[in-house]
Design an enzyme around this catalytic site. Structure first.
Site, PDB file in Angstrom:
ATOM      1  N   CYS A 184       8.641-111.831 -95.939  1.00 58.73           N
ATOM      2  CA  CYS A 184       9.208-111.070 -97.069  1.00 58.73           C
ATOM      3  C   CYS A 184      10.729-111.042 -97.120  1.00 58.73           C
ATOM      4  O   CYS A 184      11.331-111.691 -97.909  1.00 58.73           O
ATOM      5  CB  CYS A 184       8.625-109.660 -97.151  1.00 58.73           C
ATOM      6  N   ARG A 199       8.207-116.494 -93.330  1.00 57.78           N
ATOM      7  CA  ARG A 199       8.762-116.898 -92.020  1.00 57.78           C
ATOM      8  C   ARG A 199       7.656-117.627 -91.255  1.00 57.78           C
ATOM      9  O   ARG A 199       7.069-117.097 -90.334  1.00 57.78           O
ATOM     10  CB  ARG A 199       9.261-115.685 -91.227  1.00 57.78           C
ATOM     11  N   ASP A 203      23.655-116.390 -91.732  1.00 56.94           N
ATOM     12  CA  ASP A 203      23.752-114.939 -91.535  1.00 56.94           C
ATOM     13  C   ASP A 203      25.081-114.379 -92.027  1.00 56.94           C
ATOM     14  O   ASP A 203      25.222-113.164 -92.153  1.00 56.94           O
ATOM     15  CB  ASP A 203      23.563-114.583 -90.056  1.00 56.94           C
ATOM     16  N   ARG A 263      19.093-102.403 -87.523  1.00 57.67           N
ATOM     17  CA  ARG A 263      18.408-103.422 -86.709  1.00 57.67           C
ATOM     18  C   ARG A 263      19.427-104.326 -86.016  1.00 57.67           C
ATOM     19  O   ARG A 263      19.144-104.883 -84.959  1.00 57.67           O
ATOM     20  CB  ARG A 263      17.511-104.295 -87.598  1.00 57.67           C
TER      21      ARG A 263
HETATM   22  C1  EPZ Z   1      16.982-117.012 -86.247  1.00 57.53           C
HETATM   23  O1  EPZ Z   1      15.847-116.804 -87.046  1.00 57.53           O
HETATM   24  C2  EPZ Z   1      17.819-115.746 -86.373  1.00 57.53           C
HETATM   25  N1  EPZ Z   1      17.066-114.603 -85.859  1.00 57.53           N
HETATM   26  C3  EPZ Z   1      18.184-115.505 -87.831  1.00 57.53           C
HETATM   27  O2  EPZ Z   1      19.024-114.359 -87.881  1.00 57.53           O
HETATM   28  C4  EPZ Z   1      18.977-116.715 -88.323  1.00 57.53           C
HETATM   29  O3  EPZ Z   1      19.273-116.546 -89.700  1.00 57.53           O
HETATM   30  C5  EPZ Z   1      18.141-117.986 -88.133  1.00 57.53           C
HETATM   31  O4  EPZ Z   1      17.760-118.120 -86.747  1.00 57.53           O
HETATM   32  C6  EPZ Z   1      18.901-119.239 -88.538  1.00 57.53           C
HETATM   33  O5  EPZ Z   1      20.081-119.322 -87.806  1.00 57.53           O
HETATM   34  C7  EPZ Z   1      17.022-114.389 -84.523  1.00 57.53           C
HETATM   35  O6  EPZ Z   1      17.567-115.155 -83.745  1.00 57.53           O
HETATM   36  C8  EPZ Z   1      16.280-113.175 -84.060  1.00 57.53           C
HETATM   37  P1  EPZ Z   1      14.671-120.544 -87.823  1.00 57.53           P
HETATM   38  P2  EPZ Z   1      14.586-117.834 -86.955  1.00 57.53           P
HETATM   39  O7  EPZ Z   1      13.409-120.680 -87.061  1.00 57.53           O
HETATM   40  O8  EPZ Z   1      14.422-118.275 -85.563  1.00 57.53           O
HETATM   41  C9  EPZ Z   1      11.831-122.291 -91.246  1.00 57.53           C
HETATM   42  C10 EPZ Z   1      19.738-112.259 -88.669  1.00 57.53           C
HETATM   43  O9  EPZ Z   1      20.171-111.880 -89.771  1.00 57.53           O
HETATM   44  N2  EPZ Z   1      10.791-122.394 -90.204  1.00 57.53           N
HETATM   45  O10 EPZ Z   1      15.850-121.366 -87.438  1.00 57.53           O
HETATM   46  O11 EPZ Z   1      13.445-117.210 -87.649  1.00 57.53           O
HETATM   47  C11 EPZ Z   1      12.156-120.838 -91.567  1.00 57.53           C
HETATM   48  O12 EPZ Z   1      11.255-120.304 -92.502  1.00 57.53           O
HETATM   49  C12 EPZ Z   1      18.556-113.208 -88.609  1.00 57.53           C
HETATM   50  O13 EPZ Z   1      20.225-111.938 -87.558  1.00 57.53           O
HETATM   51  C13 EPZ Z   1       9.585-123.007 -90.534  1.00 57.53           C
HETATM   52  O14 EPZ Z   1       9.376-123.430 -91.661  1.00 57.53           O
HETATM   53  O15 EPZ Z   1      15.153-119.025 -87.844  1.00 57.53           O
HETATM   54  C14 EPZ Z   1      13.554-120.931 -92.132  1.00 57.53           C
HETATM   55  O16 EPZ Z   1      13.486-121.307 -93.492  1.00 57.53           O
HETATM   56  C15 EPZ Z   1      18.024-113.533 -89.993  1.00 57.53           C
HETATM   57  N3  EPZ Z   1       8.622-123.101 -89.572  1.00 57.53           N
HETATM   58  C16 EPZ Z   1      14.173-122.064 -91.319  1.00 57.53           C
HETATM   59  O17 EPZ Z   1      13.072-122.798 -90.749  1.00 57.53           O
HETATM   60  C17 EPZ Z   1       8.808-122.644 -88.296  1.00 57.53           C
HETATM   61  O18 EPZ Z   1       7.895-122.783 -87.452  1.00 57.53           O
HETATM   62  C18 EPZ Z   1      15.077-121.581 -90.180  1.00 57.53           C
HETATM   63  O19 EPZ Z   1      14.317-120.755 -89.372  1.00 57.53           O
HETATM   64  C19 EPZ Z   1      10.047-122.017 -87.993  1.00 57.53           C
HETATM   65  C20 EPZ Z   1      11.027-121.915 -88.956  1.00 57.53           C
END
Ligand code: EPZ
Length: 419
Positions: A116, A121, A308, A400
């Site tokens: 959401c 995610r 971010d 958070r």
């Molecule tokens: C981490 O999230 C951070 N959170 C996020 O910070 C940050 O924005 C993000 O990395 C990108 O830098 C933490 O570290 C706790 P991703 P994460 O897996 O791990 C898609 C904040 O504000 N994806 O790199 O969830 C996903 O939907 C937060 O502090 C898939 O499709 O980010 C997204 O579009 C927000 N399949 C993109 O990849 C998967 O299996 C990046 O996600 C995994 C991810």
């Protein structure tokens, strides 16, 4: 329900020490599960997400004690392999406990984390990687049951289709005690990955290549406890710098992680702010009126512009002279804060992943609702720059990720209070 009342118009000035990094602390707290001994973590921010992570450890039988910004984790006794759905949903990044549980206990039952706020995610890359490491993964009814054969995962060569931060972390957490070598290609290069690997090496793990796009992990039979200090929060730094650019003034960020903030600083400099760095400090003096950023601001995996920091920089650029264009390439739904900024008088057109921000001469205070963590911070930045008073509700989002949020802003001269 608490809210923030912000009276705009004060210029910001003063010095601020950066909090510990939320997106390092969360995977490192999960990684402490792997040690089976005491771990002491310094510079840990006191955040609701950090408390959620400690509750997950408690539910698995570990003990967590907080003293100021130090967390002591005792993971010698683990009594469970299941994280209740309610706990999983408290924060999106609960999914990184999967790798740690597989690395320690060889099995786990977790849930699909919430979506959401920033769009869905998915965790498809996490699960595909676990399967490549010999984990039997069964999904059903929102629950995910993972089990290794013989209690150990197997090292594997994993090519990520996207440098996912969470997937990279989960693979590392599972691989450090797996049998054999794991190679992660197209790994995330975020500084928080390096911080997690620094902690794990302090616990005796054999990891190399972190910070680059290919990480090699040689599984160890056992890890040990350690004492470790978490890196400063580069996004909190970008937030307070953007606030100062928006409201006007000059601040010094102490204990800043300057190299890790370069991708953000190089864009912020283009707005006309004067930025000096040295000795772990960042000095920023805002310009009388910001300039629009000439090139499109594309959010990209590190070392690109951090997603971010998109919302908070946008707040500052709503008052710039000229038009700036953002392109959000990481998340599907990361412009939810723009509605509140428009309500305050900003001129923003969102077209899919592009947001066109046409600078206006002033913003006006309004009552707005925080949509997500960084969107809420962006609303506070705009409120500090606006004429009149603003009210921000649903500030649990802000809590958070930002430690002492209003205290920090008040320290810099902002007129803000929590009621
Ligand atoms: C981490 O999230 C951070 N959170 C996020 O910070 C940050 O924005 C993000 O990395 C990108 O830098 C933490 O570290 C706790 P991703 P994460 O897996 O791990 C898609 C904040 O504000 N994806 O790199 O969830 C996903 O939907 C937060 O502090 C898939 O499709 O980010 C997204 O579009 C927000 N399949 C993109 O990849 C998967 O299996 C990046 O996600 C995994 C991810």
């Amino acid at each position: 329900m608490q809210k923030l009342i912000i009276k705009g118009g004060n210029r910001l000035r003063g010095e601020l020490s950066l909090q510990g990094c939320k997106n390092s602390a969360l995977p490192i707290i999960a990684a402490a599960l792997l040690c089976g001994e005491d771990c002491t973590l310094h510079n840990c921010p006191r955040l609701t997400d950090v408390y959620s992570a400690s509750r997950i450890l408690n539910c698995l039988g570990c003990r967590c004690g907080f003293s100021g910004n130090t967390v002591m984790v005792d993971s010698s006794a683990v009594t469970g392999t299941e994280i209740p759905e309610a706990l999983m949903r408290e924060m999106r990044s609960s999914i990184i406990f999967m790798g740690a549980m597989l690395g320690r206990m060889g099995e786990c039952t977790v849930s699909v984390p919430g979506g959401c706020e920033l769009g869905p995610r998915p965790i498809d890359m996490h699960l595909a990687a676990m399967r490549k490491m010999g984990v039997d993964v069964r999904e059903g009814g929102g629950r995910i049951l993972c089990r290794t054969s013989g209690g150990k995962a197997k090292g594997a060569k994993i090519n990520l289709s996207f440098p996912s931060v969470g997937a990279t972390e989960n693979i590392i957490l599972c691989a450090v005690t797996a049998e054999g070598e794991t190679v992660i290609n197209n790994a995330a290069r975020e500084p928080e990955i390096c911080d997690l690997c620094g902690f794990l090496r302090a616990c005796g793990a054999d990891i190399s290549g972190d910070g680059g796009s290919s990480i090699v992990v040689n599984g160890r039979m056992k890890l040990h406890g350690c004492e470790y200090s978490i890196m400063p929060d580069r996004i909190a730094g970008a937030t307070y710098l953007s606030m100062t650019a928006a409201a006007g003034g000059e601040i010094i960020l102490k204990n800043a992680c300057i190299p890790e903030m370069e991708p953000f600083l190089t864009v912020l400099e283009q707005t006309g702010c004067s930025i000096y760095t040295g000795g772990g400090k960042i000095y920023l003096r805002s310009s009388p009126r910001l300039r629009a950023v000439p090139d499109r601001i594309r959010t990209m995996p590190h070392p690109g512009f951090p997603t971010d920091a998109q919302a908070v920089l946008m707040s500052a650029l709503t008052l710039a002279d000229g038009t700036s264009i953002f392109e959000e390439n990481i998340f599907d739904c990361r412009y939810r804060h723009t509605e509140a900024l428009v309500k305050m008088g900003a001129d923003i057109q969102v077209l899919g992943k592009v947001a066109v921000v046409k600078g206006v001469s002033k913003l006006s205070g309004a009552s707005v609702e925080a949509t997500d963590l960084r969107g809420g911070a962006a609303m506070a930045a705009a409120a500090l720059a606006a004429e009149g008073t603003s009210e921000i509700t649903r500030i649990s989002h802000i809590d958070r990720g930002y430690e002492k949020f209003e205290e920090s802003i008040r320290l810099l001269g902002g007129d803000i209070r929590r009621v």
